[in-house]
Design a protein around this motif. Structure first.
Motif, PDB file in Angstrom:
ATOM      1  N   LEU A 253       0.849  -1.191   0.000  1.00 12.71           N
ATOM      2  CA  LEU A 253       0.000   0.000   0.000  1.00 12.71           C
ATOM      3  C   LEU A 253       0.887   1.244   0.000  1.00 12.71           C
ATOM      4  N   ILE A 254       0.958   1.901  -1.154  1.00  9.71           N
ATOM      5  CA  ILE A 254       1.806   3.091  -1.324  1.00  9.71           C
ATOM      6  C   ILE A 254       0.939   4.195  -1.907  1.00  9.71           C
ATOM      7  N   ASP A 255       0.897   5.326  -1.220  1.00  3.93           N
ATOM      8  CA  ASP A 255       0.103   6.478  -1.678  1.00  3.93           C
ATOM      9  C   ASP A 255      -1.351   6.087  -1.935  1.00  3.93           C
ATOM     10  N   GLY A 256      -1.890   5.243  -1.075  1.00  6.99           N
ATOM     11  CA  GLY A 256      -3.299   4.883  -1.153  1.00  6.99           C
ATOM     12  C   GLY A 256      -3.645   3.883  -2.225  1.00  6.99           C
ATOM     13  N   ALA A 257      -2.643   3.321  -2.897  1.00  6.42           N
ATOM     14  CA  ALA A 257      -2.895   2.361  -3.977  1.00  6.42           C
ATOM     15  C   ALA A 257      -1.985   1.145  -3.793  1.00  6.42           C
ATOM     16  N   TRP A 258      -2.378   0.042  -4.432  1.00  2.72           N
ATOM     17  CA  TRP A 258      -1.629  -1.206  -4.313  1.00  2.72           C
ATOM     18  C   TRP A 258      -0.684  -1.366  -5.508  1.00  2.72           C
ATOM     19  N   ARG A 259       0.556  -1.785  -5.208  1.00  4.14           N
ATOM     20  CA  ARG A 259       1.507  -2.055  -6.281  1.00  4.14           C
ATOM     21  C   ARG A 259       2.522  -3.075  -5.794  1.00  4.14           C
ATOM     22  N   PRO A 260       3.033  -3.898  -6.696  1.00  7.68           N
ATOM     23  CA  PRO A 260       4.125  -4.795  -6.315  1.00  7.68           C
ATOM     24  C   PRO A 260       5.387  -3.977  -6.082  1.00  7.68           C
ATOM     25  N   ALA A 261       6.106  -4.290  -5.020  1.00  7.20           N
ATOM     26  CA  ALA A 261       7.268  -3.468  -4.680  1.00  7.20           C
ATOM     27  C   ALA A 261       8.162  -4.178  -3.681  1.00  7.20           C
ATOM     28  N   VAL A 262       9.350  -3.604  -3.524  1.00  7.91           N
ATOM     29  CA  VAL A 262      10.260  -3.987  -2.447  1.00  7.91           C
ATOM     30  C   VAL A 262      10.453  -2.760  -1.563  1.00  7.91           C
TER      31      VAL A 262
ATOM     32  N   VAL B 121      16.295 -10.465   3.842  1.00 11.60           N
ATOM     33  CA  VAL B 121      15.337 -10.293   2.757  1.00 11.60           C
ATOM     34  C   VAL B 121      14.135 -11.174   3.054  1.00 11.60           C
ATOM     35  N   VAL B 122      12.951 -10.567   3.057  1.00 12.77           N
ATOM     36  CA  VAL B 122      11.702 -11.278   3.329  1.00 12.77           C
ATOM     37  C   VAL B 122      10.808 -11.147   2.106  1.00 12.77           C
ATOM     38  N   THR B 123      10.317 -12.267   1.627  1.00 17.89           N
ATOM     39  CA  THR B 123       9.351 -12.257   0.536  1.00 17.89           C
ATOM     40  C   THR B 123       8.015 -12.751   1.070  1.00 17.89           C
ATOM     41  N   LEU B 124       7.006 -11.905   1.021  1.00 16.36           N
ATOM     42  CA  LEU B 124       5.705 -12.301   1.547  1.00 16.36           C
ATOM     43  C   LEU B 124       5.069 -13.324   0.617  1.00 16.36           C
ATOM     44  N   PRO B 125       4.473 -14.365   1.184  1.00 17.49           N
ATOM     45  CA  PRO B 125       3.826 -15.372   0.356  1.00 17.49           C
ATOM     46  C   PRO B 125       2.535 -14.837  -0.257  1.00 17.49           C
ATOM     47  N   GLU B 126       2.041 -15.567  -1.246  1.00 19.13           N
ATOM     48  CA  GLU B 126       0.779 -15.211  -1.874  1.00 19.13           C
ATOM     49  C   GLU B 126      -0.320 -15.111  -0.815  1.00 19.13           C
ATOM     50  N   GLY B 127      -1.132 -14.087  -0.918  1.00 16.64           N
ATOM     51  CA  GLY B 127      -2.217 -13.893   0.043  1.00 16.64           C
ATOM     52  C   GLY B 127      -1.916 -12.891   1.128  1.00 16.64           C
ATOM     53  N   GLN B 128      -0.622 -12.524   1.275  1.00 12.68           N
ATOM     54  CA  GLN B 128      -0.255 -11.514   2.258  1.00 12.68           C
ATOM     55  C   GLN B 128       0.094 -10.207   1.556  1.00 12.68           C
ATOM     56  N   VAL B 129      -0.346  -9.094   2.134  1.00  8.23           N
ATOM     57  CA  VAL B 129      -0.034  -7.766   1.615  1.00  8.23           C
ATOM     58  C   VAL B 129       0.763  -7.013   2.670  1.00  8.23           C
ATOM     59  N   LEU B 130       1.486  -6.001   2.225  1.00 14.38           N
ATOM     60  CA  LEU B 130       2.289  -5.197   3.149  1.00 14.38           C
ATOM     61  C   LEU B 130       1.607  -3.851   3.349  1.00 14.38           C
ATOM     62  N   VAL B 131       1.325  -3.527   4.603  1.00 11.47           N
ATOM     63  CA  VAL B 131       0.595  -2.300   4.929  1.00 11.47           C
ATOM     64  C   VAL B 131       1.317  -1.566   6.048  1.00 11.47           C
TER      65      VAL B 131
ATOM     66  N   GLU C 236      -7.579  -0.292   1.665  1.00 19.79           N
ATOM     67  CA  GLU C 236      -6.839   0.982   1.665  1.00 19.79           C
ATOM     68  C   GLU C 236      -7.617   2.076   2.388  1.00 19.79           C
ATOM     69  N   ARG C 237      -8.961   2.033   2.328  1.00 21.59           N
ATOM     70  CA  ARG C 237      -9.756   3.021   3.065  1.00 21.59           C
ATOM     71  C   ARG C 237      -9.647   2.779   4.565  1.00 21.59           C
ATOM     72  N   VAL C 238      -9.663   1.516   4.958  1.00 18.12           N
ATOM     73  CA  VAL C 238      -9.542   1.179   6.384  1.00 18.12           C
ATOM     74  C   VAL C 238      -8.224   1.694   6.940  1.00 18.12           C
ATOM     75  N   LEU C 239      -7.120   1.472   6.195  1.00 16.22           N
ATOM     76  CA  LEU C 239      -5.817   1.977   6.660  1.00 16.22           C
ATOM     77  C   LEU C 239      -5.780   3.493   6.649  1.00 16.22           C
ATOM     78  N   GLY C 240      -6.514   4.109   5.726  1.00 14.27           N
ATOM     79  CA  GLY C 240      -6.608   5.567   5.739  1.00 14.27           C
ATOM     80  C   GLY C 240      -7.205   6.086   7.029  1.00 14.27           C
ATOM     81  N   TRP C 241      -8.216   5.386   7.555  1.00 14.71           N
ATOM     82  CA  TRP C 241      -8.878   5.816   8.783  1.00 14.71           C
ATOM     83  C   TRP C 241      -8.115   5.415  10.043  1.00 14.71           C
TER      84      TRP C 241
END
Length: 473
Positions: free
Chosen positions: A15-24, A47-57, A366-371
């Motif tokens: 979650l970067i700038d209110g939007a989702w993108r693949p990133a390191v 180095v940590v690689t999150l498995p499928e189903g996990q997002v970084l917030v 992303e709205r939940v994290l905004g609040w």
């Protein structure tokens, strides 16, 4: 990249700038030092690689937590509260000034809080001051010492050492706080309305049938109490120019005057809480005092209007209002809502609880994290956190939004095993929580979500001061 970082976390969705993108996300010295493309090689010691189903917030910033230590540590203390926070993806809490003894209404009280929290905190901890009749005219020293603002009650707080402000004292507090650019937080219930709505004095509430009935309890804390008190706050803000924040808004009937005040340009912000967004009065069983809080949980229609007000921006943020007590106090009076202590214990599950209810309404994470992260950090002026960006502290959470778990109150990190969420199925599992790039919670192999299993034993949290008071740490 040729520079070696301390930590690099690679995820398919960040979650970067209110939007989702693949990133390191690359971390050095506890701070996000770089954001790289997902397939870019980023040299790092770990180095940590999150498995499928996990997002970084970003870590949640919870600006409404009652820790109660020192003085009532049997209700909750900094060890248990901050471990619960870490297990729930909360990386910063701001502690309320009451229910501890002494309360945070003097410099001495603030120092007692800091002395208690420092050796125990697993997440970062800041402090609110309190505005009570005895310290009016002497609030600025607390502000200069780094508190983030001042909490006041307009009706009795429930503890003798933190008395409420009268109408005239509210105005005096606002005038004083306006003078140094501070912030007043208000528990907004009008005492005259509450007095008129209270059960008759000659009724033994412990034996009376209405004492166990939740809707009867709600009738003793009517919408009008919030409406009238909020009107007083708005009038005071208009007259003084002071910033004010309405705590734990429960009644949707107050929304129109809040909208009008904001349209007028008044410096007013408003929060609501996970329990008002998750539960409804119609479904609270008789005698279930784990659901008691003040102001109370209201009906389904009211709940829907609170959600609408979040979406349209009338309500600014969500904070837990984690307000625990011992089981003895919480269940006092054998299910009497008049006798039981009022407060919802929910710090560890607040983020999943809000996400569960939001997802049911088609509202994005992303709205939940905004609040719960961005807006809460903004409230207290901590612009070094609340989002994932270069230069911000590396407070990060690996979160699995599609996984679910059943809350087991006796497995939570809270000191007392009482929870309105007990046995409720929630969506969203916190797998890892990093505080300034260090792991403070890791869901261990085979551990049950919501258990706190794997939480780091060594406290890593810092004590925060308001930016501009000398230092943020």
């Amino acid at each position: 990249m040729s520079t070696t970082y301390d930590l690099a976390i690679r995820a398919d969705a960040v979650l970067i700038d209110g939007a989702w993108r693949p990133a390191v996300v690359a971390v050095r010295d506890g701070v996000i030092a770089a954001l790289a493309e997902h397939d870019e090689e980023v040299p790092a010691h770990a180095v940590v690689t999150l498995p499928e189903g996990q997002v970084l917030v970003p870590g949640v910033v919870d600006t409404h937590v009652h820790v109660n230590e020192p003085g009532r540590t049997e209700w909750e203390g900094f060890t248990t509260a901050t471990r619960a926070a870490a297990a729930g993806g909360v990386t910063t809490i701001v502690d309320m000034p009451l229910n501890s003894i002494p309360p945070t209404t003097t410099l001495e009280g603030l120092e007692a809080k800091r002395a208690a929290a420092g050796p125990q905190a697993s997440v970062d901890v800041g402090f609110w001051g309190g505005a009570v009749p005895s310290n009016l005219g002497a609030l600025e020293p607390l502000w200069n010492a780094g508190v983030f603002g001042f909490k006041a009650f307009l009706s009795p707080s429930g503890v003798d050492e933190f008395p409420h402000l009268s109408g005239a004292e509210l105005r005096a507090a606002l005038e004083e706080i306006a003078g140094f650019g501070g912030l007043l937080l208000v528990h907004a219930e009008d005492p005259d309305v509450l007095d008129r709505s209270a059960p008759a004095a000659d009724i033994d509430t412990a034996d009376h049938a209405d004492a166990r009935d939740y809707l009867a309890f709600v009738s003793t804390r009517p919408d009008l109490a919030e409406e009238d008190a909020i009107a007083h706050v708005i009038a005071g803000v208009r007259a003084t120019g002071a910033r004010a924040h309405i705590l734990h808004l429960s009644s949707a009937r107050a929304l129109d005057q809040i909208r009008a005040a904001k349209a007028e340009g008044l410096p007013l912000t408003v929060e609501t809480c996970p329990h008002y967004l998750s539960f409804s009065a119609e479904h609270i069983p008789a005698g279930a005092t784990q659901f008691k809080c003040c102001p109370p949980i209201r009906d389904e229609g009211n709940r829907d209007l609170l959600w609408e007000a979040l979406v349209d921006g009338t309500i600014d943020l969500i904070a837990s209002d984690h307000s625990p007590s011992t089981a003895e106090l919480k269940f006092a009076g054998d299910g009497s809502f008049q006798e039981a202590w009022g407060g919802i214990s929910g710090l560890q599950v607040s983020f999943p609880a809000v996400w569960t209810a939001a997802h049911e309404r088609g509202i994005g994470l992303e709205r939940v994290l905004g609040w719960m992260s961005e807006a809460t950090a903004r409230l207290v002026g901590l612009d070094d956190r609340g989002g994932i960006a270069v230069g911000r502290v590396a407070d990060l959470v690996a979160f699995a939004p599609d996984e679910s778990f059943v809350v087991q109150a006796d497995a939570l990190e809270h000191r007392n095993t009482v929870s309105a969420y007990d046995q409720r199925t929630l969506h969203g599992v916190v797998h890892t929580t990093w505080l300034a790039g260090e792991v403070v919670h890791q869901l261990g192999a085979g551990a049950r979500a919501g258990s706190g299993a794997g939480t780091a034993a060594a406290p890593a949290g810092r004590l925060l001061e308001r930016l501009g008071s000398g230092s943020s740490v």
